[in-house]
Write a protein that holds these residues in place. Structure first.
Motif, PDB file in Angstrom:
ATOM      1  N   ALA A  97      42.701  27.356  17.295  1.00  0.00           N
ATOM      2  CA  ALA A  97      41.269  27.325  17.575  1.00  0.00           C
ATOM      3  C   ALA A  97      40.479  26.786  16.387  1.00  0.00           C
ATOM      4  O   ALA A  97      40.816  27.054  15.223  1.00  0.00           O
ATOM      5  CB  ALA A  97      40.772  28.720  17.934  1.00  0.00           C
ATOM      6  N   SER A  98      39.443  26.039  16.685  1.00  0.00           N
ATOM      7  CA  SER A  98      38.509  25.557  15.665  1.00  0.00           C
ATOM      8  C   SER A  98      37.128  26.117  15.995  1.00  0.00           C
ATOM      9  O   SER A  98      36.738  26.160  17.161  1.00  0.00           O
ATOM     10  CB  SER A  98      38.458  24.030  15.650  1.00  0.00           C
ATOM     11  OG  SER A  98      39.704  23.479  15.292  1.00  0.00           O
ATOM     12  N   VAL A  99      36.413  26.536  14.968  1.00  0.00           N
ATOM     13  CA  VAL A  99      35.097  27.152  15.165  1.00  0.00           C
ATOM     14  C   VAL A  99      34.069  26.441  14.305  1.00  0.00           C
ATOM     15  O   VAL A  99      34.358  26.019  13.184  1.00  0.00           O
ATOM     16  CB  VAL A  99      35.141  28.665  14.844  1.00  0.00           C
ATOM     17  CG1 VAL A  99      35.525  28.888  13.387  1.00  0.00           C
ATOM     18  CG2 VAL A  99      33.817  29.330  15.151  1.00  0.00           C
ATOM     19  N   ASP A 100      32.864  26.274  14.839  1.00  0.00           N
ATOM     20  CA  ASP A 100      31.767  25.649  14.102  1.00  0.00           C
ATOM     21  C   ASP A 100      30.496  25.833  14.926  1.00  0.00           C
ATOM     22  O   ASP A 100      30.519  26.425  16.011  1.00  0.00           O
ATOM     23  CB  ASP A 100      32.043  24.167  13.855  1.00  0.00           C
ATOM     24  CG  ASP A 100      31.306  23.635  12.625  1.00  0.00           C
ATOM     25  OD1 ASP A 100      30.448  24.361  12.092  1.00  0.00           O
ATOM     26  OD2 ASP A 100      31.573  22.493  12.206  1.00  0.00           O
ATOM     27  N   SER A 101      29.387  25.307  14.412  1.00  0.00           N
ATOM     28  CA  SER A 101      28.124  25.363  15.140  1.00  0.00           C
ATOM     29  C   SER A 101      27.451  24.006  15.070  1.00  0.00           C
ATOM     30  O   SER A 101      27.766  23.182  14.186  1.00  0.00           O
ATOM     31  CB  SER A 101      27.197  26.432  14.547  1.00  0.00           C
ATOM     32  OG  SER A 101      26.718  26.036  13.276  1.00  0.00           O
ATOM     33  N   THR A 102      26.538  23.771  16.000  1.00  0.00           N
ATOM     34  CA  THR A 102      25.759  22.542  15.995  1.00  0.00           C
ATOM     35  C   THR A 102      24.305  22.889  16.268  1.00  0.00           C
ATOM     36  O   THR A 102      24.008  23.786  17.054  1.00  0.00           O
ATOM     37  CB  THR A 102      26.273  21.539  17.044  1.00  0.00           C
ATOM     38  OG1 THR A 102      25.523  20.314  16.947  1.00  0.00           O
ATOM     39  CG2 THR A 102      26.149  22.079  18.455  1.00  0.00           C
ATOM     40  N   VAL A 103      23.412  22.200  15.580  1.00  0.00           N
ATOM     41  CA  VAL A 103      21.980  22.464  15.706  1.00  0.00           C
ATOM     42  C   VAL A 103      21.378  21.498  16.718  1.00  0.00           C
ATOM     43  O   VAL A 103      21.646  20.296  16.688  1.00  0.00           O
ATOM     44  CB  VAL A 103      21.276  22.314  14.343  1.00  0.00           C
ATOM     45  CG1 VAL A 103      19.774  22.519  14.490  1.00  0.00           C
ATOM     46  CG2 VAL A 103      21.843  23.297  13.344  1.00  0.00           C
ATOM     47  N   GLY A 140      15.000  21.094  10.472  1.00  0.00           N
ATOM     48  CA  GLY A 140      14.708  20.143  11.541  1.00  0.00           C
ATOM     49  C   GLY A 140      13.587  20.574  12.458  1.00  0.00           C
ATOM     50  O   GLY A 140      13.367  19.956  13.485  1.00  0.00           O
ATOM     51  N   GLY A 141      12.893  21.640  12.101  1.00  0.00           N
ATOM     52  CA  GLY A 141      11.832  22.149  12.961  1.00  0.00           C
ATOM     53  C   GLY A 141      12.331  23.321  13.789  1.00  0.00           C
ATOM     54  O   GLY A 141      13.190  24.088  13.348  1.00  0.00           O
ATOM     55  N   LEU A 142      11.796  23.465  14.994  1.00  0.00           N
ATOM     56  CA  LEU A 142      12.222  24.538  15.883  1.00  0.00           C
ATOM     57  C   LEU A 142      13.545  24.138  16.540  1.00  0.00           C
ATOM     58  O   LEU A 142      13.614  23.136  17.259  1.00  0.00           O
ATOM     59  CB  LEU A 142      11.149  24.803  16.947  1.00  0.00           C
ATOM     60  CG  LEU A 142       9.830  25.369  16.404  1.00  0.00           C
ATOM     61  CD1 LEU A 142       8.800  25.489  17.515  1.00  0.00           C
ATOM     62  CD2 LEU A 142      10.056  26.714  15.736  1.00  0.00           C
ATOM     63  N   GLN A 165      17.957  28.661  12.129  1.00  0.00           N
ATOM     64  CA  GLN A 165      18.090  28.963  10.705  1.00  0.00           C
ATOM     65  C   GLN A 165      19.162  30.002  10.440  1.00  0.00           C
ATOM     66  O   GLN A 165      19.443  30.336   9.283  1.00  0.00           O
ATOM     67  CB  GLN A 165      16.745  29.447  10.139  1.00  0.00           C
ATOM     68  CG  GLN A 165      16.432  30.924  10.386  1.00  0.00           C
ATOM     69  CD  GLN A 165      15.845  31.194  11.760  1.00  0.00           C
ATOM     70  OE1 GLN A 165      15.957  30.367  12.653  1.00  0.00           O
ATOM     71  NE2 GLN A 165      15.210  32.340  11.925  1.00  0.00           N
ATOM     72  N   GLY A 166      19.785  30.545  11.481  1.00  0.00           N
ATOM     73  CA  GLY A 166      20.810  31.573  11.299  1.00  0.00           C
ATOM     74  C   GLY A 166      22.081  31.000  10.692  1.00  0.00           C
ATOM     75  O   GLY A 166      22.465  29.855  10.955  1.00  0.00           O
ATOM     76  N   GLY A 167      22.741  31.793   9.873  1.00  0.00           N
ATOM     77  CA  GLY A 167      23.967  31.349   9.221  1.00  0.00           C
ATOM     78  C   GLY A 167      25.162  31.368  10.156  1.00  0.00           C
ATOM     79  O   GLY A 167      25.171  32.092  11.168  1.00  0.00           O
ATOM     80  N   ASP A 168      26.170  30.581   9.808  1.00  0.00           N
ATOM     81  CA  ASP A 168      27.390  30.526  10.610  1.00  0.00           C
ATOM     82  C   ASP A 168      28.282  31.734  10.357  1.00  0.00           C
ATOM     83  O   ASP A 168      28.867  32.292  11.288  1.00  0.00           O
ATOM     84  CB  ASP A 168      28.174  29.244  10.296  1.00  0.00           C
ATOM     85  CG  ASP A 168      27.467  28.005  10.799  1.00  0.00           C
ATOM     86  OD1 ASP A 168      26.510  28.145  11.582  1.00  0.00           O
ATOM     87  OD2 ASP A 168      27.873  26.896  10.405  1.00  0.00           O
ATOM     88  N   SER A 169      28.398  32.144   9.098  1.00  0.00           N
ATOM     89  CA  SER A 169      29.322  33.216   8.754  1.00  0.00           C
ATOM     90  C   SER A 169      28.996  34.540   9.446  1.00  0.00           C
ATOM     91  O   SER A 169      29.899  35.207   9.947  1.00  0.00           O
ATOM     92  CB  SER A 169      29.356  33.401   7.226  1.00  0.00           C
ATOM     93  OG  SER A 169      30.351  34.341   6.857  1.00  0.00           O
ATOM     94  N   PRO A 170      27.723  34.961   9.522  1.00  0.00           N
ATOM     95  CA  PRO A 170      27.430  36.218  10.214  1.00  0.00           C
ATOM     96  C   PRO A 170      27.775  36.193  11.701  1.00  0.00           C
ATOM     97  O   PRO A 170      27.998  37.242  12.308  1.00  0.00           O
ATOM     98  CB  PRO A 170      25.920  36.394  10.003  1.00  0.00           C
ATOM     99  CG  PRO A 170      25.610  35.605   8.782  1.00  0.00           C
ATOM    100  CD  PRO A 170      26.532  34.436   8.833  1.00  0.00           C
ATOM    101  N   MET A 171      27.794  34.999  12.293  1.00  0.00           N
ATOM    102  CA  MET A 171      28.107  34.890  13.722  1.00  0.00           C
ATOM    103  C   MET A 171      29.606  34.861  13.993  1.00  0.00           C
ATOM    104  O   MET A 171      30.046  35.045  15.126  1.00  0.00           O
ATOM    105  CB  MET A 171      27.481  33.615  14.298  1.00  0.00           C
ATOM    106  CG  MET A 171      25.992  33.712  14.543  1.00  0.00           C
ATOM    107  SD  MET A 171      25.593  34.850  15.885  1.00  0.00           S
ATOM    108  CE  MET A 171      26.164  33.924  17.306  1.00  0.00           C
ATOM    109  N   PHE A 172      30.407  34.630  12.933  1.00  0.00           N
ATOM    110  CA  PHE A 172      31.848  34.462  13.123  1.00  0.00           C
ATOM    111  C   PHE A 172      32.503  35.661  13.800  1.00  0.00           C
ATOM    112  O   PHE A 172      33.285  35.475  14.746  1.00  0.00           O
ATOM    113  CB  PHE A 172      32.509  34.175  11.768  1.00  0.00           C
ATOM    114  CG  PHE A 172      33.983  33.907  11.859  1.00  0.00           C
ATOM    115  CD1 PHE A 172      34.456  32.735  12.417  1.00  0.00           C
ATOM    116  CD2 PHE A 172      34.902  34.828  11.393  1.00  0.00           C
ATOM    117  CE1 PHE A 172      35.820  32.473  12.505  1.00  0.00           C
ATOM    118  CE2 PHE A 172      36.270  34.592  11.478  1.00  0.00           C
ATOM    119  CZ  PHE A 172      36.723  33.410  12.035  1.00  0.00           C
TER     120      PHE A 172
END
Length: 289
Positions: A97-103, A140-142, A165-172
Protein backbone atom coordinates in the motif's frame (compact mmCIF):
# COMPACT_ATOMS: atom_id res chain seq x y z
CA UNK A 1 -18.06 5.83 -23.74
CA UNK A 2 -19.99 8.78 -25.20
CA UNK A 3 -20.41 12.29 -23.82
CA UNK A 4 -23.42 11.23 -21.73
CA UNK A 5 -22.77 7.49 -21.22
CA UNK A 6 -19.70 6.47 -19.23
CA UNK A 7 -20.36 2.93 -17.97
CA UNK A 8 -20.35 -0.07 -20.29
CA UNK A 9 -23.03 -2.76 -19.94
CA UNK A 10 -20.58 -5.12 -18.26
CA UNK A 11 -19.49 -2.43 -15.79
CA UNK A 12 -23.07 -1.53 -14.97
CA UNK A 13 -23.93 -5.18 -14.37
CA UNK A 14 -21.40 -5.20 -11.51
CA UNK A 15 -22.98 -2.13 -9.92
CA UNK A 16 -26.64 -2.75 -10.66
CA UNK A 17 -26.98 -5.71 -8.31
CA UNK A 18 -25.55 -3.60 -5.47
CA UNK A 19 -27.91 -0.65 -5.86
CA UNK A 20 -30.80 -0.12 -3.40
CA UNK A 21 -34.20 -1.61 -4.32
CA UNK A 22 -36.12 0.23 -7.01
CA UNK A 23 -38.84 1.13 -4.51
CA UNK A 24 -38.42 1.86 -0.82
CA UNK A 25 -41.02 0.29 1.45
CA UNK A 26 -44.05 2.56 1.55
CA UNK A 27 -42.36 5.18 -0.62
CA UNK A 28 -42.27 6.32 -4.23
CA UNK A 29 -40.25 4.12 -6.59
CA UNK A 30 -36.84 5.34 -7.71
CA UNK A 31 -36.39 6.45 -11.29
CA UNK A 32 -34.06 4.35 -13.45
CA UNK A 33 -30.87 3.94 -11.43
CA UNK A 34 -28.59 3.74 -14.45
CA UNK A 35 -29.75 7.03 -15.96
CA UNK A 36 -29.37 8.83 -12.63
CA UNK A 37 -25.93 7.33 -11.91
CA UNK A 38 -24.77 8.35 -15.38
CA UNK A 39 -26.02 11.86 -14.58
CA UNK A 40 -24.00 11.93 -11.35
CA UNK A 41 -20.89 10.69 -13.18
CA UNK A 42 -21.42 13.31 -15.91
CA UNK A 43 -21.61 16.08 -13.33
CA UNK A 44 -18.35 15.12 -11.61
CA UNK A 45 -16.58 14.26 -14.84
CA UNK A 46 -17.33 17.65 -16.42
CA UNK A 47 -17.68 19.86 -13.33
CA UNK A 48 -20.92 21.33 -14.65
CA UNK A 49 -23.44 22.82 -12.18
CA UNK A 50 -26.21 20.44 -11.17
CA UNK A 51 -28.81 22.75 -12.72
CA UNK A 52 -27.06 22.54 -16.09
CA UNK A 53 -27.21 18.76 -16.46
CA UNK A 54 -28.53 17.65 -19.87
CA UNK A 55 -32.23 16.83 -19.91
CA UNK A 56 -31.44 13.25 -20.95
CA UNK A 57 -30.60 12.49 -17.30
CA UNK A 58 -34.01 13.61 -16.08
CA UNK A 59 -34.70 16.38 -13.54
CA UNK A 60 -31.47 17.70 -12.04
CA UNK A 61 -33.11 17.74 -8.61
CA UNK A 62 -33.58 13.96 -8.82
CA UNK A 63 -29.94 13.41 -9.76
CA UNK A 64 -28.68 15.62 -6.91
CA UNK A 65 -31.03 14.11 -4.32
CA UNK A 66 -30.05 10.57 -5.32
CA UNK A 67 -26.36 11.40 -4.97
CA UNK A 68 -26.94 13.16 -1.65
CA UNK A 69 -28.89 10.15 -0.38
CA UNK A 70 -26.32 7.58 -1.54
CA UNK A 71 -23.45 9.66 -0.11
CA UNK A 72 -25.12 10.04 3.28
CA UNK A 73 -26.56 6.55 3.78
CA UNK A 74 -23.35 4.75 2.80
CA UNK A 75 -24.57 3.29 -0.51
CA UNK A 76 -21.46 4.37 -2.42
CA UNK A 77 -19.21 3.00 0.34
CA UNK A 78 -21.08 -0.34 0.38
CA UNK A 79 -20.71 -0.71 -3.39
CA UNK A 80 -16.99 0.08 -3.22
CA UNK A 81 -16.49 -2.38 -0.34
CA UNK A 82 -18.21 -5.15 -2.27
CA UNK A 83 -16.16 -4.49 -5.41
CA UNK A 84 -12.95 -4.53 -3.38
CA UNK A 85 -14.03 -7.81 -1.77
CA UNK A 86 -14.59 -9.33 -5.22
CA UNK A 87 -11.21 -8.01 -6.41
CA UNK A 88 -9.46 -9.48 -3.37
CA UNK A 89 -11.12 -12.87 -3.93
CA UNK A 90 -9.87 -12.78 -7.54
CA UNK A 91 -6.36 -11.90 -6.24
CA UNK A 92 -6.40 -8.58 -8.08
CA UNK A 93 -5.31 -6.58 -5.02
CA UNK A 94 -1.58 -6.44 -4.35
CA UNK A 95 -1.15 -5.66 -0.66
CA UNK A 96 1.74 -3.22 -0.98
CA UNK A 97 0.00 0.00 0.00
CA UNK A 98 1.03 3.58 -0.70
CA UNK A 99 -0.41 6.49 1.27
CA UNK A 100 -0.42 10.23 0.56
CA UNK A 101 -2.73 13.23 0.24
CA UNK A 102 -3.61 15.71 -2.47
CA UNK A 103 -4.89 19.26 -2.10
CA UNK A 104 -7.92 20.38 -4.12
CA UNK A 105 -8.99 24.00 -4.46
CA UNK A 106 -12.52 24.74 -3.30
CA UNK A 107 -14.53 26.89 -5.72
CA UNK A 108 -16.34 29.93 -4.32
CA UNK A 109 -19.69 28.19 -4.98
CA UNK A 110 -18.66 25.46 -2.55
CA UNK A 111 -17.43 27.73 0.25
CA UNK A 112 -20.41 29.98 0.96
CA UNK A 113 -21.76 27.98 3.91
CA UNK A 114 -21.01 28.99 7.46
CA UNK A 115 -18.41 26.73 9.00
CA UNK A 116 -16.42 26.28 12.18
CA UNK A 117 -12.79 27.34 11.99
CA UNK A 118 -9.92 25.14 13.01
CA UNK A 119 -8.20 22.01 11.72
CA UNK A 120 -10.89 19.43 12.40
CA UNK A 121 -11.42 16.73 9.78
CA UNK A 122 -14.09 14.34 8.58
CA UNK A 123 -12.50 11.14 9.89
CA UNK A 124 -14.64 10.31 12.94
CA UNK A 125 -17.77 9.51 10.94
CA UNK A 126 -17.60 9.46 7.16
CA UNK A 127 -21.39 9.85 6.79
CA UNK A 128 -21.84 12.86 9.10
CA UNK A 129 -21.12 16.38 7.90
CA UNK A 130 -18.19 17.90 9.84
CA UNK A 131 -18.67 21.43 11.22
CA UNK A 132 -15.88 22.81 9.01
CA UNK A 133 -17.16 20.96 5.91
CA UNK A 134 -13.56 19.70 5.45
CA UNK A 135 -12.54 23.11 4.07
CA UNK A 136 -9.55 25.00 5.41
CA UNK A 137 -7.30 27.85 4.39
CA UNK A 138 -3.85 26.89 3.11
CA UNK A 139 -1.33 28.57 0.83
CA UNK A 140 -3.61 27.86 -2.09
CA UNK A 141 -6.61 29.51 -0.48
CA UNK A 142 -9.67 27.58 0.65
CA UNK A 143 -8.87 23.92 0.03
CA UNK A 144 -9.79 20.34 0.86
CA UNK A 145 -7.38 17.43 1.18
CA UNK A 146 -8.07 13.91 -0.02
CA UNK A 147 -6.12 11.39 2.06
CA UNK A 148 -5.82 8.11 0.19
CA UNK A 149 -4.31 4.66 0.44
CA UNK A 150 -3.98 2.54 -2.70
CA UNK A 151 -2.53 -0.85 -3.55
CA UNK A 152 0.33 -1.61 -5.92
CA UNK A 153 -2.11 -1.76 -8.85
CA UNK A 154 -3.21 1.87 -8.29
CA UNK A 155 -6.50 0.64 -6.82
CA UNK A 156 -7.80 3.03 -4.11
CA UNK A 157 -8.57 1.24 -0.84
CA UNK A 158 -9.20 4.10 1.63
CA UNK A 159 -10.36 7.69 1.03
CA UNK A 160 -10.80 10.32 3.74
CA UNK A 161 -11.27 14.08 3.63
CA UNK A 162 -9.46 16.69 5.68
CA UNK A 163 -8.96 20.42 5.74
CA UNK A 164 -6.42 21.87 3.33
CA UNK A 165 -4.10 23.09 6.09
CA UNK A 166 -4.26 19.82 8.06
CA UNK A 167 -1.10 17.75 8.31
CA UNK A 168 -0.65 14.34 6.74
CA UNK A 169 0.95 12.64 9.73
CA UNK A 170 -1.97 13.15 12.16
CA UNK A 171 -4.33 11.59 9.60
CA UNK A 172 -2.14 8.51 9.08
CA UNK A 173 -3.61 6.44 11.96
CA UNK A 174 -7.14 7.17 10.72
CA UNK A 175 -6.25 6.16 7.18
CA UNK A 176 -4.72 2.88 8.33
CA UNK A 177 -7.58 2.06 10.72
CA UNK A 178 -10.13 2.67 7.94
CA UNK A 179 -8.72 -0.13 5.76
CA UNK A 180 -11.23 -2.98 5.72
CA UNK A 181 -11.75 -5.39 2.82
CA UNK A 182 -14.18 -8.25 3.65
CA UNK A 183 -13.20 -11.73 2.57
CA UNK A 184 -15.52 -13.89 0.50
CA UNK A 185 -17.03 -16.66 2.59
CA UNK A 186 -15.54 -17.08 6.05
CA UNK A 187 -12.69 -15.20 7.65
CA UNK A 188 -12.12 -11.79 9.13
CA UNK A 189 -11.80 -8.76 6.82
CA UNK A 190 -8.34 -7.82 5.60
CA UNK A 191 -7.31 -4.75 7.59
CA UNK A 192 -3.58 -4.41 6.99
CA UNK A 193 -1.22 -4.46 4.00
CA UNK A 194 2.09 -6.31 3.86
CA UNK A 195 4.03 -3.05 3.69
CA UNK A 196 3.21 0.64 3.56
CA UNK A 197 5.03 3.18 1.38
CA UNK A 198 4.93 6.85 2.38
CA UNK A 199 7.02 10.00 1.97
CA UNK A 200 8.84 11.98 4.67
CA UNK A 201 5.65 13.70 5.83
CA UNK A 202 4.77 10.43 7.60
CA UNK A 203 8.23 9.81 9.10
CA UNK A 204 7.27 10.23 12.76
CA UNK A 205 8.21 7.73 15.43
CA UNK A 206 4.54 7.30 16.30
CA UNK A 207 3.67 6.27 12.74
CA UNK A 208 6.61 3.87 12.53
CA UNK A 209 5.60 2.31 15.87
CA UNK A 210 2.00 1.97 14.70
CA UNK A 211 3.12 -0.01 11.66
CA UNK A 212 5.61 -2.07 13.65
CA UNK A 213 3.02 -3.00 16.29
CA UNK A 214 0.70 -4.26 13.56
CA UNK A 215 3.40 -6.23 11.78
CA UNK A 216 3.45 -3.98 8.71
CA UNK A 217 6.76 -3.19 7.04
CA UNK A 218 7.35 0.59 6.94
CA UNK A 219 8.99 1.99 3.80
CA UNK A 220 9.38 5.62 4.84
CA UNK A 221 12.55 7.69 4.31
CA UNK A 222 14.09 9.38 7.35
CA UNK A 223 13.92 13.16 7.64
CA UNK A 224 17.21 15.06 7.57
CA UNK A 225 16.61 16.60 11.00
CA UNK A 226 15.86 13.14 12.41
CA UNK A 227 19.16 11.90 10.99
CA UNK A 228 21.05 14.85 12.44
CA UNK A 229 19.43 14.43 15.85
CA UNK A 230 20.20 10.70 15.91
CA UNK A 231 23.85 11.30 15.01
CA UNK A 232 24.15 14.10 17.55
CA UNK A 233 23.15 11.71 20.33
CA UNK A 234 25.80 9.24 19.30
CA UNK A 235 25.34 5.74 20.67
CA UNK A 236 22.13 6.78 22.43
CA UNK A 237 20.58 7.78 19.13
CA UNK A 238 19.95 4.19 18.15
CA UNK A 239 20.11 2.56 14.76
CA UNK A 240 18.54 4.17 11.66
CA UNK A 241 15.16 2.72 10.71
CA UNK A 242 15.10 0.16 7.94
CA UNK A 243 14.40 1.55 4.49
CA UNK A 244 13.90 -0.38 1.24
CA UNK A 245 14.99 1.97 -1.56
CA UNK A 246 13.81 -0.34 -4.33
CA UNK A 247 10.34 -0.69 -2.82
CA UNK A 248 10.11 3.08 -2.30
CA UNK A 249 10.51 3.62 -6.05
CA UNK A 250 7.06 2.06 -6.47
CA UNK A 251 5.40 4.78 -4.38
CA UNK A 252 4.60 6.63 -7.59
CA UNK A 253 1.37 4.61 -7.84
CA UNK A 254 -0.33 6.94 -5.35
CA UNK A 255 0.58 9.98 -7.48
CA UNK A 256 -0.77 8.25 -10.58
CA UNK A 257 -3.90 7.40 -8.62
CA UNK A 258 -4.46 11.08 -7.81
CA UNK A 259 -3.88 11.91 -11.47
CA UNK A 260 -6.71 9.52 -12.38
CA UNK A 261 -8.98 11.20 -9.83
CA UNK A 262 -8.28 14.67 -11.16
CA UNK A 263 -9.25 13.73 -14.69
CA UNK A 264 -12.73 14.40 -13.35
CA UNK A 265 -13.04 18.18 -13.07
CA UNK A 266 -15.62 17.99 -10.29
CA UNK A 267 -12.99 16.19 -8.19
CA UNK A 268 -9.96 18.29 -9.17
CA UNK A 269 -11.91 21.38 -8.05
CA UNK A 270 -14.41 21.10 -5.24
CA UNK A 271 -17.76 22.64 -6.14
CA UNK A 272 -19.79 20.83 -3.45
CA UNK A 273 -20.81 22.74 -0.35
CA UNK A 274 -21.10 19.58 1.75
CA UNK A 275 -18.10 17.38 2.49
CA UNK A 276 -20.32 14.28 2.51
CA UNK A 277 -21.40 14.96 -1.08
CA UNK A 278 -17.86 15.75 -2.25
CA UNK A 279 -16.52 12.57 -0.70
CA UNK A 280 -19.42 10.70 -2.34
CA UNK A 281 -18.16 11.94 -5.70
CA UNK A 282 -14.65 10.79 -4.80
CA UNK A 283 -15.98 7.34 -3.83
CA UNK A 284 -17.95 7.15 -7.08
CA UNK A 285 -14.77 7.91 -9.03
CA UNK A 286 -13.07 5.14 -7.05
CA UNK A 287 -15.86 2.75 -8.03
CA UNK A 288 -15.29 3.52 -11.72
CA UNK A 289 -11.54 2.98 -11.28
Amino acid sequence: MTRTVFLTDSQWSLIEQLMPPAAAKGGRPFQDHRRVVEGIIYRYRTGTPWRDLPESFGPWQTVWKRHHRFSGDGTWDKILTELLSQADAARLIEWEASVDSTVNRAHQHGTNLGRATGATSNYTNLLVEPPDHAIGRSRGGLTTKIHALCDANMRPLVLLLGTGQGGDSPMFPHVMSSLRVPRRGTGRPRTKPDRTLADKAYASQANRKLLCDRGIQAVIPEKSDHIANRKRRGGKGGQPPGFDKEAYKRRNVIERCFQAFKQWRGIATRYDKLAVNYRGGVILRTITI
